[in-house]
Scaffold this motif. Structure first.
Motif, PDB file in Angstrom:
ATOM      1  N   LYS A 177       1.718   5.558  -5.897  1.00 40.48           N
ATOM      2  CA  LYS A 177       2.385   5.627  -4.593  1.00 40.48           C
ATOM      3  C   LYS A 177       3.565   4.657  -4.492  1.00 40.48           C
ATOM      4  O   LYS A 177       4.281   4.638  -3.488  1.00 40.48           O
ATOM      5  CB  LYS A 177       1.381   5.340  -3.476  1.00 40.48           C
ATOM      6  CG  LYS A 177       0.263   6.376  -3.388  1.00 40.48           C
ATOM      7  CD  LYS A 177      -0.675   6.073  -2.223  1.00 40.48           C
ATOM      8  CE  LYS A 177      -1.770   7.116  -2.117  1.00 40.48           C
ATOM      9  NZ  LYS A 177      -2.704   6.834  -0.983  1.00 40.48           N
ATOM     10  N   ASN A 178       3.735   3.834  -5.516  1.00 36.90           N
ATOM     11  CA  ASN A 178       4.840   2.874  -5.599  1.00 36.90           C
ATOM     12  C   ASN A 178       4.888   1.905  -4.413  1.00 36.90           C
ATOM     13  O   ASN A 178       5.957   1.494  -3.970  1.00 36.90           O
ATOM     14  CB  ASN A 178       6.184   3.602  -5.721  1.00 36.90           C
ATOM     15  CG  ASN A 178       7.233   2.718  -6.378  1.00 36.90           C
ATOM     16  OD1 ASN A 178       6.923   1.931  -7.274  1.00 36.90           O
ATOM     17  ND2 ASN A 178       8.476   2.838  -5.931  1.00 36.90           N
ATOM     18  N   LYS A 179       3.700   1.538  -3.917  1.00 32.21           N
ATOM     19  CA  LYS A 179       3.615   0.552  -2.841  1.00 32.21           C
ATOM     20  C   LYS A 179       3.141  -0.799  -3.357  1.00 32.21           C
ATOM     21  O   LYS A 179       3.641  -1.840  -2.938  1.00 32.21           O
ATOM     22  CB  LYS A 179       2.677   1.051  -1.740  1.00 32.21           C
ATOM     23  CG  LYS A 179       3.231   2.218  -0.928  1.00 32.21           C
ATOM     24  CD  LYS A 179       2.306   2.555   0.228  1.00 32.21           C
ATOM     25  CE  LYS A 179       2.901   3.660   1.106  1.00 32.21           C
ATOM     26  NZ  LYS A 179       2.008   3.993   2.247  1.00 32.21           N
ATOM     27  N   VAL A 180       2.174  -0.761  -4.272  1.00 29.76           N
ATOM     28  CA  VAL A 180       1.677  -2.001  -4.875  1.00 29.76           C
ATOM     29  C   VAL A 180       2.489  -2.235  -6.152  1.00 29.76           C
ATOM     30  O   VAL A 180       2.036  -1.998  -7.268  1.00 29.76           O
ATOM     31  CB  VAL A 180       0.167  -1.908  -5.176  1.00 29.76           C
ATOM     32  CG1 VAL A 180      -0.361  -3.245  -5.705  1.00 29.76           C
ATOM     33  CG2 VAL A 180      -0.606  -1.514  -3.926  1.00 29.76           C
ATOM     34  N   THR A 181       3.716  -2.682  -5.952  1.00 36.29           N
ATOM     35  CA  THR A 181       4.640  -2.834  -7.075  1.00 36.29           C
ATOM     36  C   THR A 181       4.392  -4.149  -7.813  1.00 36.29           C
ATOM     37  O   THR A 181       3.763  -5.074  -7.292  1.00 36.29           O
ATOM     38  CB  THR A 181       6.087  -2.828  -6.575  1.00 36.29           C
ATOM     39  OG1 THR A 181       6.285  -3.955  -5.698  1.00 36.29           O
ATOM     40  CG2 THR A 181       6.399  -1.530  -5.814  1.00 36.29           C
TER      41      THR A 181
ATOM     42  N   ASP B  35       1.518   1.861  -9.892  1.00 34.56           N
ATOM     43  CA  ASP B  35       0.960   2.443  -8.674  1.00 34.56           C
ATOM     44  C   ASP B  35       1.590   3.815  -8.445  1.00 34.56           C
ATOM     45  O   ASP B  35       2.811   3.917  -8.277  1.00 34.56           O
ATOM     46  CB  ASP B  35       1.248   1.528  -7.480  1.00 34.56           C
ATOM     47  CG  ASP B  35       0.705   2.103  -6.170  1.00 34.56           C
ATOM     48  OD1 ASP B  35      -0.135   3.023  -6.236  1.00 34.56           O
ATOM     49  OD2 ASP B  35       1.118   1.624  -5.097  1.00 34.56           O
TER      50      ASP B  35
ATOM     51  N   GLU C 282      -5.060  -0.587  -0.221  1.00 27.51           N
ATOM     52  CA  GLU C 282      -4.237  -0.830  -1.405  1.00 27.51           C
ATOM     53  C   GLU C 282      -4.994  -1.621  -2.468  1.00 27.51           C
ATOM     54  O   GLU C 282      -4.867  -1.334  -3.670  1.00 27.51           O
ATOM     55  CB  GLU C 282      -2.966  -1.590  -1.010  1.00 27.51           C
ATOM     56  CG  GLU C 282      -2.027  -0.776  -0.131  1.00 27.51           C
ATOM     57  CD  GLU C 282      -0.899  -1.608   0.449  1.00 27.51           C
ATOM     58  OE1 GLU C 282       0.175  -1.049   0.676  1.00 27.51           O
ATOM     59  OE2 GLU C 282      -1.093  -2.824   0.669  1.00 27.51           O
TER      60      GLU C 282
ATOM     61  N   LYS D 107       3.736  -9.397   2.117  1.00 23.16           N
ATOM     62  CA  LYS D 107       2.902  -8.306   2.608  1.00 23.16           C
ATOM     63  C   LYS D 107       1.650  -8.227   1.744  1.00 23.16           C
ATOM     64  O   LYS D 107       1.608  -7.518   0.743  1.00 23.16           O
ATOM     65  CB  LYS D 107       3.667  -6.979   2.566  1.00 23.16           C
ATOM     66  CG  LYS D 107       2.947  -5.846   3.287  1.00 23.16           C
ATOM     67  CD  LYS D 107       3.780  -4.573   3.253  1.00 23.16           C
ATOM     68  CE  LYS D 107       3.036  -3.440   3.970  1.00 23.16           C
ATOM     69  NZ  LYS D 107       3.797  -2.167   3.890  1.00 23.16           N
TER      70      LYS D 107
ATOM     71  N   ARG E  16       5.894  -7.017  -5.872  1.00 17.86           N
ATOM     72  CA  ARG E  16       5.087  -7.426  -4.719  1.00 17.86           C
ATOM     73  C   ARG E  16       3.909  -8.288  -5.157  1.00 17.86           C
ATOM     74  O   ARG E  16       3.630  -9.326  -4.552  1.00 17.86           O
ATOM     75  CB  ARG E  16       4.593  -6.184  -3.981  1.00 17.86           C
ATOM     76  CG  ARG E  16       3.827  -6.479  -2.701  1.00 17.86           C
ATOM     77  CD  ARG E  16       3.463  -5.176  -2.012  1.00 17.86           C
ATOM     78  NE  ARG E  16       2.522  -5.370  -0.930  1.00 17.86           N
ATOM     79  CZ  ARG E  16       1.842  -4.391  -0.343  1.00 17.86           C
ATOM     80  NH1 ARG E  16       2.023  -3.136  -0.738  1.00 17.86           N
ATOM     81  NH2 ARG E  16       0.994  -4.654   0.643  1.00 17.86           N
TER      82      ARG E  16
END
Length: 230
Positions: free
Chosen positions: A63-67, A61, A30, A24, A70
């Motif tokens: 928002k803990n999306k761009v970990t 991050d 992001e 992803k 990842r």
């Protein structure tokens, strides 16, 4: 392709259809905050290729999306990137990041962090910063619509403007081809299939004569996707 561009590509792009669903890449929403954080901490994208562990140890991050996991997965695709870049380059497809001097200045000015981190293209890069007028309209048009579009595209050319449109059938494609056939310049902003479109009979000659540039923020072999089109 320098190290900064390589790192940006790894973070933000697919390289083949098999990767869709497995990885992803970062969206502009992001990538923008992550890129800004890197800059504020005096890191460049290329540093991720040599100092990844050091940088990711500091990154968090909210928002803990761009970990970290990842990012590590995206950065691991160097071989895929190499094969893809070689294939695209042979077909005349180039790639640029936001630091490229030919990157559209208005995109950076208007969108700032949300400007696409990477643009793929084929054709004359210099057109991306020319004075231009945009055409957009229905895919389903009648003879009157077509004649009106042709007239206005030709008028734009006479007044010295580059015509910008999206390449879809209907108003978009008619405006582009009318401008080109009138001896003008054109920018096509595509949501899909840049690789195929750049080799198509309709556009190949105009790309060769430097009258046309096709660009897309999506990887060159991307198929049609309603979200991307919007």
């Amino acid at each position: 392709v320098n190290d900064n561009l390589q790192a940006t590509l790894l973070l933000c792009c697919y390289f083949n259809k098999n990767e869709v669903g497995k990885f992803k890449p970062l969206t502009p929403t992001e990538y923008g905050p992550f890129s800004r954080w890197m800059h504020e901490n005096k890191f460049r994208p290329s540093d991720l290729l040599q100092r990844k562990d050091e940088i990711l140890a500091l990154w968090k991050d909210p928002k803990n999306k761009v970990t970290k996991e990842r990012i590590e997965g995206l950065l691991s695709r160097g071989a895929s990137m190499g094969f893809a870049l070689e294939k695209w380059s042979k077909a005349g497809v180039w790639v640029m990041s936001r630091v490229d001097p030919d990157y559209p200045k208005l995109l950076k000015l208007k969108l700032r962090d949300l400007a696409p981190p990477v643009l793929f293209g084929a054709g004359n890069k210099a057109l991306l910063n020319s004075y231009a007028v945009g055409f957009v309209g229905s895919r389903t048009i009648d003879a009157d619509d077509e004649a009106f579009t042709e007239e206005k595209a030709q008028l734009a050319v006479k007044q010295g403007y580059t015509v910008v449109s999206g390449g879809a059938k209907g108003v978009d494609k008619i405006s582009m081809l009318s401008a080109l056939n009138a001896g003008g310049h054109c920018i096509g902003v595509l949501a899909d299939s840049l690789f195929r479109s750049s080799a198509s009979k309709a556009y190949r000659e105009h790309i060769a004569t430097q009258k046309l540039v096709l660009i897309s923020p999506f990887y060159p072999e991307a198929g049609f996707n309603t979200g991307n089109a919007m």
